[in-house]
Design an enzyme around this catalytic site. Structure first.
Site, mmCIF file in Angstrom:
data_model
loop_
_atom_site.group_PDB
_atom_site.id
_atom_site.type_symbol
_atom_site.label_atom_id
_atom_site.label_comp_id
_atom_site.label_asym_id
_atom_site.label_seq_id
_atom_site.Cartn_x
_atom_site.Cartn_y
_atom_site.Cartn_z
ATOM 1 N N ARG A 95 0.479 10.404 0.420
ATOM 2 C CA ARG A 95 0.916 11.410 1.389
ATOM 3 C C ARG A 95 2.068 12.256 0.886
ATOM 4 O O ARG A 95 2.533 13.160 1.588
ATOM 5 C CB ARG A 95 1.322 10.733 2.706
ATOM 6 C CG ARG A 95 0.183 9.955 3.360
ATOM 7 C CD ARG A 95 0.614 9.328 4.663
ATOM 8 N NE ARG A 95 -0.412 8.432 5.187
ATOM 9 C CZ ARG A 95 -0.293 7.708 6.299
ATOM 10 N NH1 ARG A 95 0.828 7.801 7.007
ATOM 11 N NH2 ARG A 95 -1.252 6.913 6.693
ATOM 12 N N THR B 238 -4.692 6.041 1.591
ATOM 13 C CA THR B 238 -5.066 7.418 1.918
ATOM 14 C C THR B 238 -5.921 8.028 0.811
ATOM 15 O O THR B 238 -5.788 9.209 0.476
ATOM 16 C CB THR B 238 -3.839 8.303 2.216
ATOM 17 O OG1 THR B 238 -2.860 7.543 2.930
ATOM 18 C CG2 THR B 238 -4.225 9.479 3.094
ATOM 19 N N LYS C 88 -11.029 -1.701 7.126
ATOM 20 C CA LYS C 88 -9.822 -1.276 7.822
ATOM 21 C C LYS C 88 -10.245 -0.584 9.116
ATOM 22 O O LYS C 88 -11.024 0.379 9.072
ATOM 23 C CB LYS C 88 -9.046 -0.306 6.926
ATOM 24 C CG LYS C 88 -7.928 0.474 7.595
ATOM 25 C CD LYS C 88 -7.297 1.410 6.576
ATOM 26 C CE LYS C 88 -6.305 2.361 7.214
ATOM 27 N NZ LYS C 88 -5.640 3.218 6.211
ATOM 28 N N GLU D 296 0.843 -1.202 0.000
ATOM 29 C CA GLU D 296 0.000 0.000 0.000
ATOM 30 C C GLU D 296 0.875 1.247 0.000
ATOM 31 O O GLU D 296 1.538 1.552 0.989
ATOM 32 C CB GLU D 296 -0.913 0.017 1.227
ATOM 33 C CG GLU D 296 -1.752 1.280 1.340
ATOM 34 C CD GLU D 296 -2.444 1.413 2.696
ATOM 35 O OE1 GLU D 296 -2.818 2.562 3.060
ATOM 36 O OE2 GLU D 296 -2.619 0.393 3.398
#
Length: 210
Positions: free
Chosen positions: A44, A68, A128, A40
């Protein structure tokens, strides 16, 4: 491949922050060499999608996804970069619709029972838990298992090599997410051997859900 298939591929999904595109491929190769294939890469940094593109192109054994994701349009950008799945820190109907349109497996984030209910109403039973430690950690997941016996979680946020085994021993945890596999100082130093060792250790964690 669906979200549950991805979660079952290994006990740990590394949460990766890439600051330099040149690090993406050797980092991915080190993780794969250690037995960790599902990666993953988080949105960011400005180079995140370029990193995904490089990994998808050059590391065939890797199953690279984008984390994200907080805006619907990011699914299309992730798919265009070669991502094979998406991960979000939260859940909205708009994100759910964009995930369906992209046809990518999606792991939405939840923190409360109400979040789990909303995600379930949209057809998501693989979730998650984020941020896992702040949400109550192992105790929270035990509490959620009663009313949601069919939901499988990937707790992420504050999970470490030391705490991961306790999460993975739970009947409703298929894998955990963690950043400890790719520490910033190891990436900065190009210490790929250290990252491979951490991946090998993580890949060997036992888990209740298979």
């Amino acid at each position: 491949m669906n979200a549950l298939d991805l979660m079952r591929m290994g006990p740990v999904i590394p949460v990766i922050v890439v600051h330099g595109v040149e690090d993406a491929v050797p980092l991915a190769r080190a993780l794969v060499a250690g037995g960790v294939r599902v990666l993953e890469v988080t949105l960011r940094t400005p180079v995140a999608l370029d990193a995904v593109r490089a990994i998808a192109r050059e590391v065939e054994e890797a199953i690279v996804g984008v984390g994200t994701i907080t805006r619907p349009a990011e699914f299309e950008r992730a798919a265009a970069a070669g991502a094979r799945f998406g991960v979000s820190p939260g859940f909205t109907k708009e994100l759910a619709a964009a995930a369906r349109a992209s046809a990518m497996p999606w792991l939405p984030g939840v923190m409360t029972p109400s979040d789990v209910v909303r995600a379930g109403a949209a057809g998501h039973a693989q979730l998650k838990l984020f941020p896992a430690q702040q949400a109550g950690g192992v105790a929270m997941l035990k509490a959620l298992h009663g009313p949601f016996p069919d939901v499988v979680f990937c707790p992420t946020g504050g999970v470490t090599a030391e705490t991961a085994p306790a999460f993975l021993a739970l009947p409703n945890v298929a894998c955990v997410g963690g950043s400890w596999l790719t520490p910033a100082d190891a990436v900065a130093a190009g210490d790929w051997a250290r990252i491979e060792r951490r991946a090998r250790e993580a890949a060997a964690f036992p888990r209740a859900v298979r």
